[in-house]
Design a protein around this motif. Structure first.
Motif, PDB file in Angstrom:
ATOM      1  N   SER A   1       0.843  -1.188   0.000  1.00 37.07           N
ATOM      2  CA  SER A   1       0.000   0.000   0.000  1.00 37.07           C
ATOM      3  C   SER A   1       0.886   1.248   0.000  1.00 37.07           C
ATOM      4  CB  SER A   1      -0.916   0.025   1.233  1.00 37.07           C
ATOM      5  OG  SER A   1      -1.588   1.266   1.322  1.00 37.07           O
ATOM      6  N   PRO A   2       1.021   1.916  -1.154  1.00 36.37           N
ATOM      7  CA  PRO A   2       1.872   3.116  -1.186  1.00 36.37           C
ATOM      8  C   PRO A   2       1.328   4.241  -0.301  1.00 36.37           C
ATOM      9  CG  PRO A   2       0.666   2.852  -3.269  1.00 36.37           C
ATOM     10  CD  PRO A   2       0.462   1.610  -2.483  1.00 36.37           C
TER      11      PRO A   2
ATOM     12  N   ASP B   1       2.146   7.609   4.565  1.00 32.26           N
ATOM     13  CA  ASP B   1       1.689   8.059   5.884  1.00 32.26           C
ATOM     14  C   ASP B   1       2.753   7.788   6.948  1.00 32.26           C
ATOM     15  OD1 ASP B   1      -0.715   8.933   4.867  1.00 32.26           O
ATOM     16  OD2 ASP B   1      -1.763   7.046   5.306  1.00 32.26           O
ATOM     17  N   CYS B   2       3.412   6.655   6.829  1.00 32.03           N
ATOM     18  CA  CYS B   2       4.461   6.302   7.797  1.00 32.03           C
ATOM     19  C   CYS B   2       5.684   7.205   7.654  1.00 32.03           C
ATOM     20  CB  CYS B   2       4.876   4.836   7.618  1.00 32.03           C
ATOM     21  SG  CYS B   2       3.566   3.652   8.017  1.00 32.03           S
ATOM     22  N   LEU B   3       5.971   7.628   6.423  1.00 38.17           N
ATOM     23  CA  LEU B   3       7.151   8.475   6.206  1.00 38.17           C
ATOM     24  C   LEU B   3       6.938   9.880   6.755  1.00 38.17           C
ATOM     25  CD1 LEU B   3       8.103   7.414   2.563  1.00 38.17           C
ATOM     26  CD2 LEU B   3       9.240   6.765   4.695  1.00 38.17           C
ATOM     27  N   ASP B   4       5.696  10.350   6.783  1.00 35.79           N
ATOM     28  CA  ASP B   4       5.357  11.626   7.393  1.00 35.79           C
ATOM     29  C   ASP B   4       6.211  12.766   6.840  1.00 35.79           C
ATOM     30  OD1 ASP B   4       4.048  13.405   9.021  1.00 35.79           O
ATOM     31  OD2 ASP B   4       5.430  13.120  10.707  1.00 35.79           O
ATOM     32  N   MET B   5       6.113  12.998   5.535  1.00 38.60           N
ATOM     33  CA  MET B   5       6.846  14.111   4.911  1.00 38.60           C
ATOM     34  C   MET B   5       6.036  15.387   5.079  1.00 38.60           C
ATOM     35  SD  MET B   5       8.192  12.213   1.476  1.00 38.60           S
ATOM     36  CE  MET B   5       6.633  11.377   1.307  1.00 38.60           C
ATOM     37  N   SER B   6       6.653  16.390   5.667  1.00 38.81           N
ATOM     38  CA  SER B   6       5.933  17.621   5.997  1.00 38.81           C
ATOM     39  C   SER B   6       6.108  18.726   4.967  1.00 38.81           C
ATOM     40  CB  SER B   6       6.389  18.128   7.369  1.00 38.81           C
ATOM     41  OG  SER B   6       7.787  18.345   7.378  1.00 38.81           O
ATOM     42  N   SER B   7       7.072  18.603   4.069  1.00 35.89           N
ATOM     43  CA  SER B   7       7.316  19.676   3.100  1.00 35.89           C
ATOM     44  C   SER B   7       7.485  19.094   1.701  1.00 35.89           C
ATOM     45  CB  SER B   7       8.569  20.470   3.479  1.00 35.89           C
ATOM     46  OG  SER B   7       9.742  19.697   3.295  1.00 35.89           O
ATOM     47  N   GLU B   8       7.284  19.946   0.694  1.00 39.66           N
ATOM     48  CA  GLU B   8       7.456  19.507  -0.690  1.00 39.66           C
ATOM     49  C   GLU B   8       8.925  19.246  -1.001  1.00 39.66           C
ATOM     50  OE1 GLU B   8       5.559  21.882  -3.606  1.00 39.66           O
ATOM     51  OE2 GLU B   8       3.541  21.529  -2.822  1.00 39.66           O
ATOM     52  N   HIS B   9       9.821  19.912  -0.278  1.00 38.58           N
ATOM     53  CA  HIS B   9      11.251  19.652  -0.475  1.00 38.58           C
ATOM     54  C   HIS B   9      11.582  18.207  -0.106  1.00 38.58           C
ATOM     55  CE1 HIS B   9      15.571  20.434  -0.628  1.00 38.58           C
ATOM     56  NE2 HIS B   9      15.670  19.845   0.558  1.00 38.58           N
TER      57      HIS B   9
ATOM     58  N   ARG C   1       6.329  -1.655  -7.688  1.00 40.20           N
ATOM     59  CA  ARG C   1       5.905  -0.997  -6.449  1.00 40.20           C
ATOM     60  C   ARG C   1       6.517   0.394  -6.333  1.00 40.20           C
ATOM     61  NH1 ARG C   1       5.782  -5.875  -1.852  1.00 40.20           N
ATOM     62  NH2 ARG C   1       3.994  -6.965  -2.805  1.00 40.20           N
ATOM     63  N   ALA C   2       7.736   0.550  -6.807  1.00 42.86           N
ATOM     64  CA  ALA C   2       8.362   1.872  -6.797  1.00 42.86           C
ATOM     65  C   ALA C   2       7.596   2.833  -7.702  1.00 42.86           C
ATOM     66  CB  ALA C   2       9.824   1.765  -7.245  1.00 42.86           C
ATOM     67  N   GLU C   3       7.132   2.327  -8.833  1.00 43.48           N
ATOM     68  CA  GLU C   3       6.361   3.169  -9.753  1.00 43.48           C
ATOM     69  C   GLU C   3       5.051   3.617  -9.118  1.00 43.48           C
ATOM     70  OE1 GLU C   3       4.839   3.132 -14.419  1.00 43.48           O
ATOM     71  OE2 GLU C   3       5.416   1.252 -13.432  1.00 43.48           O
ATOM     72  N   SER C   4       4.348   2.707  -8.451  1.00 48.81           N
ATOM     73  CA  SER C   4       3.081   3.070  -7.797  1.00 48.81           C
ATOM     74  C   SER C   4       3.328   4.039  -6.647  1.00 48.81           C
ATOM     75  CB  SER C   4       2.367   1.814  -7.295  1.00 48.81           C
ATOM     76  OG  SER C   4       3.130   1.162  -6.293  1.00 48.81           O
ATOM     77  N   LEU C   5       4.442   3.878  -5.931  1.00 48.21           N
ATOM     78  CA  LEU C   5       4.772   4.803  -4.849  1.00 48.21           C
ATOM     79  C   LEU C   5       5.069   6.202  -5.397  1.00 48.21           C
ATOM     80  CD1 LEU C   5       5.394   5.306  -1.847  1.00 48.21           C
ATOM     81  CD2 LEU C   5       7.740   4.521  -2.278  1.00 48.21           C
ATOM     82  N   LEU C   6       5.758   6.251  -6.531  1.00 45.32           N
ATOM     83  CA  LEU C   6       6.088   7.540  -7.145  1.00 45.32           C
ATOM     84  C   LEU C   6       4.818   8.268  -7.602  1.00 45.32           C
ATOM     85  CD1 LEU C   6       8.389   9.409  -8.107  1.00 45.32           C
ATOM     86  CD2 LEU C   6       8.380   8.145 -10.266  1.00 45.32           C
ATOM     87  N   LEU C   7       3.895   7.539  -8.222  1.00 43.17           N
ATOM     88  CA  LEU C   7       2.638   8.147  -8.671  1.00 43.17           C
ATOM     89  C   LEU C   7       1.811   8.647  -7.486  1.00 43.17           C
ATOM     90  CD1 LEU C   7       1.544   5.705 -11.520  1.00 43.17           C
ATOM     91  CD2 LEU C   7       2.498   7.991 -11.765  1.00 43.17           C
ATOM     92  N   CYS C   8       1.793   7.861  -6.431  1.00 47.74           N
ATOM     93  CA  CYS C   8       1.044   8.246  -5.233  1.00 47.74           C
ATOM     94  C   CYS C   8       1.658   9.492  -4.598  1.00 47.74           C
ATOM     95  CB  CYS C   8       1.052   7.085  -4.248  1.00 47.74           C
ATOM     96  SG  CYS C   8       0.044   7.353  -2.780  1.00 47.74           S
ATOM     97  N   LEU C   9       2.974   9.574  -4.626  1.00 46.70           N
ATOM     98  CA  LEU C   9       3.672  10.731  -4.070  1.00 46.70           C
ATOM     99  C   LEU C   9       3.347  11.998  -4.854  1.00 46.70           C
ATOM    100  CD1 LEU C   9       5.801  11.547  -1.930  1.00 46.70           C
ATOM    101  CD2 LEU C   9       7.552  11.059  -3.624  1.00 46.70           C
ATOM    102  N   LYS C  10       3.321  11.889  -6.187  1.00 43.57           N
ATOM    103  CA  LYS C  10       2.995  13.047  -7.018  1.00 43.57           C
ATOM    104  C   LYS C  10       1.535  13.446  -6.856  1.00 43.57           C
ATOM    105  CE  LYS C  10       6.532  12.318 -10.567  1.00 43.57           C
ATOM    106  NZ  LYS C  10       6.793  12.016 -12.001  1.00 43.57           N
ATOM    107  N   HIS C  11       0.687  12.466  -6.614  1.00 43.92           N
ATOM    108  CA  HIS C  11      -0.724  12.769  -6.390  1.00 43.92           C
ATOM    109  C   HIS C  11      -0.927  13.508  -5.072  1.00 43.92           C
ATOM    110  CE1 HIS C  11      -5.047  12.401  -6.052  1.00 43.92           C
ATOM    111  NE2 HIS C  11      -4.931  11.657  -4.983  1.00 43.92           N
ATOM    112  N   ARG C  12      -0.171  13.128  -4.066  1.00 45.48           N
ATOM    113  CA  ARG C  12      -0.311  13.758  -2.753  1.00 45.48           C
ATOM    114  C   ARG C  12       0.253  15.178  -2.728  1.00 45.48           C
ATOM    115  NH1 ARG C  12       0.510  10.573   2.881  1.00 45.48           N
ATOM    116  NH2 ARG C  12      -1.093   9.360   1.806  1.00 45.48           N
ATOM    117  N   PHE C  13       1.239  15.429  -3.584  1.00 42.44           N
ATOM    118  CA  PHE C  13       1.856  16.760  -3.657  1.00 42.44           C
ATOM    119  C   PHE C  13       1.683  17.302  -5.076  1.00 42.44           C
ATOM    120  CE2 PHE C  13       3.966  14.656  -0.150  1.00 42.44           C
ATOM    121  CZ  PHE C  13       4.080  15.650   0.816  1.00 42.44           C
ATOM    122  N   PRO C  14       0.530  17.902  -5.375  1.00 39.91           N
ATOM    123  CA  PRO C  14       0.249  18.348  -6.754  1.00 39.91           C
ATOM    124  C   PRO C  14       1.232  19.393  -7.265  1.00 39.91           C
ATOM    125  CG  PRO C  14      -1.747  18.393  -5.414  1.00 39.91           C
ATOM    126  CD  PRO C  14      -0.604  18.167  -4.489  1.00 39.91           C
ATOM    127  N   GLY C  15       1.822  20.179  -6.366  1.00 41.74           N
ATOM    128  CA  GLY C  15       2.732  21.233  -6.812  1.00 41.74           C
ATOM    129  C   GLY C  15       4.179  20.802  -6.856  1.00 41.74           C
TER     130      GLY C  15
END
Length: 479
Positions: free
Chosen positions: A347-348, A353-361, A412-426
């Protein structure tokens, strides 16, 4: 509006179509330069290479363009038929024999000469042949034109007539290149004596045939949204000041509402602050704003889908492959690697959620690491299966019950990357995207990528500006 980016200037534009879902009145205020992938640090490589180069729901790709959008491209003259008339009609130039109109024609002709000279020189004004390739030059030209026209636009208001004319005229000039990008296909021709012979005919290249009219339609819809804000129930105060009235409303805005609006843009304190009357805007205006926001969101998704598809078709530069780490585990880190390998059902979303990234950087740094690991695993999977192309590897292992570990990790890396871009649209461009744009030599792909990227940026800004107004309205209604 004026450029607020690190890119150089251009000025002309293409005539985009209007219409679509944006027929109601909207014109979001945009935050032109620092937004999404759309406008990133690579927008000008003047010495050696140049580049210009999000995220939304990638689970639902952009639907094929409508019949109206496709008919626009069908209506274009074929390169062969339009060769003689193109320079006169498409670039709005009049025949040299028309002496009465010579002055205005000459002014525009000189402008076109200047633009195309810079493209041919590859931005090397010395003429020494050290400029960038044509694909990079035209990509930079579109990016720089966007910065010139929209770079200082931070409000929901119509574009000044001069800026709109510049955008349409110069984009029309740059996009005219696509009329001559064709592909060959077998056809038959009947000779005067009735004999049929096989010949190779030309037609617009398929990616341009499909995507360019769709992009021109999206362009027109975004401009229409901005034009719809001729009269609005809100106004703007300069950053750091307080406004107690507007040209369109004699009402005032409560101080608490003003402070809340300022707080929402705390990270961009220099931007103008939207103000609304006491009690907020009317229900009708609020509904129209929401409709315009929904429309701009769909335009953003479409532009992102086209941009992602074009970038995906670009070749991965050898320079990027050369600097990849030896193992994907070293790239993503031990914790992420164990989570990707150990889970029976990956589940990406849960992993992010576990990584808890707070900034776009932090998100961009993670995207770079995940993308690098994905290509490491793809390369290893290709080597173990004797295939160089990733699509061939996937087809080979598709029916295997026990999937290759590298293939599984790459997926799985590809799905994680897409999910990451979806979560951070900018999210800005990744290192790979930047590298692809920098070393791309395909002019058609360069035009589609840069055009979709700047439209993605504009749509992203419009949504953000509308959100600012809706936030101020919501705060005022709570008073």
């Amino acid at each position: 509006m004026e450029s607020s980016s690190s890119v150089s200037v251009s000025d002309e534009s293409s005539e985009a179509n209007g219409g679509g879902c944006c027929s109601s009145s909207t014109t979001p205020s945009m935050d032109a330069v620092n937004l999404s992938r759309t406008f990133s640090d690579v927008s000008s490589f003047s010495e050696e290479h140049g580049g210009s180069g999000s995220s939304v729901d990638h689970s639902g790709p952009f639907e094929p363009p409508s019949a109206a959008a496709v008919s626009k491209l069908i209506g274009r003259r074929s390169p062969a038929a339009a060769a003689s008339a193109l320079s006169l009609s498409r670039l709005s130039m009049k025949p040299r024999a028309d002496v009465l109109d010579r002055r205005s024609t000459d002014d525009e002709l000189e402008l076109v000469k200047e633009r195309f000279s810079k493209l041919l020189l590859g931005e090397d004004m010395s003429g020494g042949g050290k400029g960038v390739c044509t694909a990079v030059a035209i990509s930079n030209a579109i990016t720089n034109l966007y910065a010139t026209v929209f770079g200082s636009c931070h409000k929901l208001e119509p574009l000044p007539a001069g800026k709109k004319t510049m955008w349409r005229r110069e984009m029309d000039c740059l996009l005219s290149v696509c009329d001559y990008i064709v592909e060959f296909y077998p056809s038959s021709q009947t000779l005067p004596d009735g004999t049929k012979v096989e010949v190779m005919a030309t037609r617009p290249r398929s990616d341009i045939y499909i995507n360019l009219p769709a992009l021109e339609k999206l362009d027109a819809m975004l401009i229409e949204i901005l034009e719809s804000f001729q009269k609005a129930e809100f106004w703007y105060a300069d950053a750091g000041t307080r406004s107690f009235g507007s040209a369109t409303s004699s009402s005032t805005m409560s101080s608490s509402s003003f402070r809340r609006s300022t707080h929402r843009n705390e990270d961009r304190w220099w931007l103008p602050v939207p103000c609304v009357p006491d009690g907020g805007i009317s229900g009708k205006a609020r509904k129209e704003l929401q409709q315009k926001r929904d429309c701009a969101t769909q335009i953003h998704k479409a532009a992102v889908a086209i941009n992602t598809g074009v970038l995906g078709d670009m070749e991965v530069p050898d320079s990027f492959m050369a600097i990849l780490p030896k193992s994907g585990k070293a790239s993503v880190g031990d914790g992420v690697y164990r989570a990707m390998l150990g889970a029976e059902k990956f589940s990406p979303e849960y992993l992010l959620d576990c990584l808890d990234m707070s900034s776009e950087h932090e998100a961009l740094a993670m995207a770079d690491r995940v993308e690098a690991a994905m290509y490491v695993w793809r390369r290893k999977a290709g080597a173990s299966h004797g295939r160089s192309r990733w699509s061939a590897v996937k087809e080979l292992v598709a029916d295997d019950e026990e999937q290759d570990k590298n293939v599984m990790l790459a997926g799985r890396a590809e799905s994680l990357l897409l999910c990451l871009k979806h979560r951070f649209p900018g999210l800005s461009q990744t290192t790979l995207d930047t590298s692809k744009i920098q070393f791309n030599k395909d002019i058609g792909q360069a035009i589609l990528e840069s055009y979709s990227r700047v439209l993605e940026s504009l749509a992203f800004n419009i949504v953000s500006w509308i959100d600012d107004v809706l936030f101020a309205d919501k705060t005022a209604r709570k008073q």
